[in-house]
Enzyme design. Structure first.
Site, PDB file in Angstrom:
ATOM      1  CD  GLU A 314      -2.993   1.164   2.210  1.00  0.00           C
ATOM      2  OE1 GLU A 314      -3.935   1.967   2.102  1.00  0.00           O
ATOM      3  OE2 GLU A 314      -2.914   0.318   3.118  1.00  0.00           O
ATOM      4  CG  HIS A 340      -9.007  -6.414   8.311  1.00  0.00           C
ATOM      5  ND1 HIS A 340     -10.043  -5.700   7.742  1.00  0.00           N
ATOM      6  CD2 HIS A 340      -8.310  -6.944   7.265  1.00  0.00           C
ATOM      7  CE1 HIS A 340      -9.977  -5.791   6.432  1.00  0.00           C
ATOM      8  NE2 HIS A 340      -8.936  -6.533   6.119  1.00  0.00           N
ATOM      9  CG  PHE A 399      -7.871 -12.564   1.308  1.00  0.00           C
ATOM     10  CD1 PHE A 399      -6.720 -11.822   1.490  1.00  0.00           C
ATOM     11  CD2 PHE A 399      -8.206 -13.492   2.283  1.00  0.00           C
ATOM     12  CE1 PHE A 399      -5.918 -11.990   2.610  1.00  0.00           C
ATOM     13  CE2 PHE A 399      -7.422 -13.678   3.417  1.00  0.00           C
ATOM     14  CZ  PHE A 399      -6.277 -12.919   3.573  1.00  0.00           C
TER      15      PHE A 399
END
Length: 413
Positions: A314, A340, A399
């Site tokens: 990122e 998360h 994912f």
């Protein structure tokens, strides 16, 4: 075809830091962690024993019939609670049901119900499996229930793109309003995967931090000692309207959604592209839609999961998009405090962006004690910072190589 402006008029959150937006935001700017040892089940045999669980949550007040609360999985209960808060804040008093819709997704859906009913199947036989199992487990039920609750008969579906789910749900709602197919949309994501199967699955693929001795220190995005993400649960919902619709009813406008970008890494099942190419494309598209340059962006709420590879990817993506301005833009990862939330992450983090615009406060990245030399941007370590935020970017990457980025700005007529 005329392109319409889209504004945000309501928001609702159920998180490990609190079960409404004010409580959640107060904890964020205080730098608090919502991560703790798991209470929902016995973790004695597990390698990972902590998570970002939602605490003291009772679903009954959010359903007209108490039986309906029991006929919904925990993820759908979270979604309804957040939707009720967002709807109330928006002050909606009239709408055209055919031009009002819902897009609320979940990365995993009713995992708790699947586990519980499978146990019944094995231990007691097929006749004991609940007749409500299918609606309990399917990922579109939260969206369907919210539409039934409010009487929204327009576009209704569930996005399922892993950790990009909520951002993409909101982005698709923006697209629908922008092109005139609807005037009002409720959108976001919800997740409740802090279950034995969820923890075991993520743990065994080595995605989770095993820092059992210090759970509140486990989520440490961009820190060189990070060793995996912390699983969280909750929901985030926003109310989107065309500018005309909001102004006609005198709504208070919280922010304007001006850009949305999606892309695929087309690279690997779980690992992001090393150079962050897919993530960079999503950010570029969002900024192009918004009609702004990277130099105009004040704040990025990073995906920032605390995984060894993901945080570097990122960082590389931000550098590719922002160039020399990459080290000037303020970045933070609120996952350092919430963990998360998978399919709900983008929405609760977009709410943090909205509040940053509203309050001039940037929530910190806690636990950033030893910066990774490969992660060399301004990640707002430890403490909340004051800043004038005009434009914010919210990143979510999942994912499967799914990427979604949303740009919002301070509303001006």
């Amino acid at each position: 075809m005329s392109i319409r402006r889209v504004v945000i008029t309501g928001m609702g959150a159920v998180t490990p830091l609190g079960n409404d937006t004010p409580t959640y935001w107060a904890a964020l700017i205080a730098g608090q962690s919502g991560i703790a040892p798991i209470q929902a089940f016995d973790t004695t045999a597990f390698d990972v024993t902590f998570a970002g669980e939602v605490k003291n949550f009772s679903p009954a007040p959010f359903f007209k019939n108490p039986k309906d609360a029991k006929r919904n999985d925990r993820y759908a209960q979270f979604a309804m609670a957040a939707a009720k808060e967002a709807y109330a804040q928006s002050g909606i008093d009239r709408f055209d049901m055919e031009r009002s819709g819902v897009i609320v997704g979940s990365g995993i859906g009713g995992l708790i119900s699947i586990e519980e009913e499978h146990t019944k199947l094995i231990q007691k036989g097929p006749g004991r499996v609940s007749p409500f199992l299918i609606p309990l487990m399917i990922s579109n039920m939260a969206s369907g229930n919210i539409a039934m609750e409010f009487g929204f008969g327009g576009p209704n579906f569930a996005v399922v793109t892993a950790c990009a789910t909520a951002n993409q749900s909101i982005g698709e709602a923006w697209r629908i309003i922008r092109t005139g197919e609807a005037d009002l949309m409720i959108a976001g994501g919800s997740e409740a995967a802090c279950t034995p199967l969820g923890i075991a699955g993520f743990s065994n693929m080595k995605a989770l931090s095993p820092r059992n001795e210090a759970p509140q220190k486990a989520s440490r995005p961009f820190d060189k000692d990070r060793n995996g993400f912390v699983l969280g649960e909750g929901a985030g919902i926003v109310v989107l309207e065309s500018l005309e619709h909001a102004q006609k009813r005198g709504a208070k406008i919280l922010a304007e959604l001006v850009g949305y970008g999606i892309s695929a890494d087309a690279y690997h099942m779980t690992s992001p592209h090393p150079e962050g190419k897919g993530a960079a494309r999503a950010m570029k598209i969002a900024l192009q839609h918004a009609g702004v340059t990277p130099e105009q962006v004040s704040y990025i709420n990073a995906h920032g999961t605390s995984t060894p590879q993901g945080d570097i990817c990122e960082t590389n993506a931000i550098k590719a998009v922002f160039g020399e301005n990459a080290k000037k833009v303020i970045v933070s990862s609120t996952k350092s405090m919430t963990g998360h939330l998978l399919g709900a992450a983008g929405a609760v983090e977009l709410i943090a962006c909205i509040k940053a615009i509203e309050t001039g406060l940037i929530p910190p990245t806690i636990n950033l004690d030893n910066p990774d030399p490969a992660c060399d941007l301004d990640y707002t370590p430890h403490k909340t910072r004051e800043a004038n935020v005009e434009i914010a970017l919210n990143n979510s990457f999942g994912f499967g190589g799914h990427n979604a980025s949303i740009a919002i700005r301070r509303f001006t007529a």
